[in-house]
Design a protein around this motif. Structure first.
Motif, PDB file in Angstrom:
ATOM      1  N   ASP A 267      -0.175   7.751   1.476  1.00 43.66           N
ATOM      2  CA  ASP A 267      -1.009   8.779   0.870  1.00 43.66           C
ATOM      3  C   ASP A 267      -0.351  10.150   0.861  1.00 43.66           C
ATOM      4  OD1 ASP A 267      -3.012   6.993   0.237  1.00 43.66           O
ATOM      5  OD2 ASP A 267      -4.221   7.427   2.015  1.00 43.66           O
TER       6      ASP A 267
ATOM      7  N   GLN B 187      -4.280   2.676  -7.013  1.00 42.28           N
ATOM      8  CA  GLN B 187      -4.625   2.404  -5.621  1.00 42.28           C
ATOM      9  C   GLN B 187      -6.126   2.552  -5.372  1.00 42.28           C
ATOM     10  OE1 GLN B 187      -2.672   1.318  -3.166  1.00 42.28           O
ATOM     11  NE2 GLN B 187      -4.167   1.500  -1.528  1.00 42.28           N
ATOM     12  N   TYR B 188      -6.761   3.521  -6.031  1.00 41.24           N
ATOM     13  CA  TYR B 188      -8.149   3.850  -5.700  1.00 41.24           C
ATOM     14  C   TYR B 188      -9.153   3.583  -6.823  1.00 41.24           C
ATOM     15  CZ  TYR B 188      -6.142   5.823  -1.540  1.00 41.24           C
ATOM     16  OH  TYR B 188      -5.466   5.963  -0.358  1.00 41.24           O
TER      17      TYR B 188
ATOM     18  N   SER C 219      -8.899   8.094   0.904  1.00 41.32           N
ATOM     19  CA  SER C 219      -9.922   7.217   0.333  1.00 41.32           C
ATOM     20  C   SER C 219     -11.320   7.798   0.548  1.00 41.32           C
ATOM     21  CB  SER C 219      -9.836   5.811   0.933  1.00 41.32           C
ATOM     22  OG  SER C 219     -10.039   5.849   2.331  1.00 41.32           O
TER      23      SER C 219
ATOM     24  N   MET D 171       0.844  -1.187   0.000  1.00 35.95           N
ATOM     25  CA  MET D 171       0.000   0.000   0.000  1.00 35.95           C
ATOM     26  C   MET D 171       0.881   1.240   0.000  1.00 35.95           C
ATOM     27  SD  MET D 171      -3.169   0.758   2.465  1.00 35.95           S
ATOM     28  CE  MET D 171      -4.468   1.715   1.781  1.00 35.95           C
ATOM     29  N   ILE D 172       0.446   2.228  -0.740  1.00 38.64           N
ATOM     30  CA  ILE D 172       1.238   3.448  -0.868  1.00 38.64           C
ATOM     31  C   ILE D 172       0.957   4.408   0.282  1.00 38.64           C
ATOM     32  CG2 ILE D 172       1.410   3.289  -3.373  1.00 38.64           C
ATOM     33  CD1 ILE D 172      -0.895   5.261  -3.584  1.00 38.64           C
TER      34      ILE D 172
END
Length: 188
Positions: free
Chosen positions: A4, A25-26, A69, A1-2
């Motif tokens: 943010d 990612q999204y 997110s 996971m990056i």
């Protein structure tokens, strides 16, 4: 996971590869939010692209007051709702008052169950629910947002979200019971 914060900082510096990572990612989150609201696949793709254009153009205003997110899901939700309003599609406020008379499909339950796997069948039922029910069910159960986050995304009061979740679950449960009972009677 990056990370943010790091990805946002890199995008703001003009790093297009960082934006590609953000999209990767999204993209599932955006797709699920839009897909649960707008049923037309071609429109979904256009709306998802529009969402990421809005994310890119507005990223400089994102201040990490919420999760990235949640912020992206909010943009996706409002973009889809605006589409529905613009094209006079089903809007959020439309849901049946009399839940006993709400019908999901004209297909027989046996046909639906034979044609689809269990998850596809449940997905099919969710897609036939009123927009507000399928929205909160999707955000809560599939995207794992809290009621407070869903309130932030949709603007729907938290009490209404809990009520919609309860009603949606009840609707699903009742429909599945009816379908199972129908199938059992058909096999006799």
């Amino acid at each position: 996971m990056i990370d943010d914060r790091e990805i946002v900082a890199n995008v703001l510096k003009g790093n297009y590869q960082a934006f590609e990572l953000l999209v990767k990612q999204y993209q599932k989150l955006v797709y699920f939010v839009v897909f649960r609201l707008v049923k037309n696949k071609e429109d979904n793709e256009d709306i998802c692209q529009e969402v990421f254009i809005k994310v890119y153009n507005s990223l400089h205003r994102f201040a990490f007051e919420s999760k990235l997110s949640t912020w992206i899901a909010t943009i996706a939700y409002h973009t889809a709702i605006n589409y529905l309003k613009k094209y006079n599609k089903e809007v959020l406020s439309s849901y049946p008052e009399d839940m006993d008379n709400y019908h999901f499909t004209t297909e027989t339950p046996e046909y639906e169950l034979e044609k689809k796997s269990e998850s596809e069948y449940i997905h099919h039922l969710i897609m036939q629910m009123p927009v507000n029910y399928r929205t909160v069910v999707t955000l809560y159960h599939l995207n794992e947002f809290s009621c407070a986050e869903i309130q932030e995304i949709t603007g729907i009061p938290e009490g209404s979200i809990k009520s919609y979740l309860f009603r949606a679950r009840q609707l699903l449960k009742d429909k599945m019971k009816k379908d199972i009972k129908f199938l059992q009677n058909e096999r006799r």
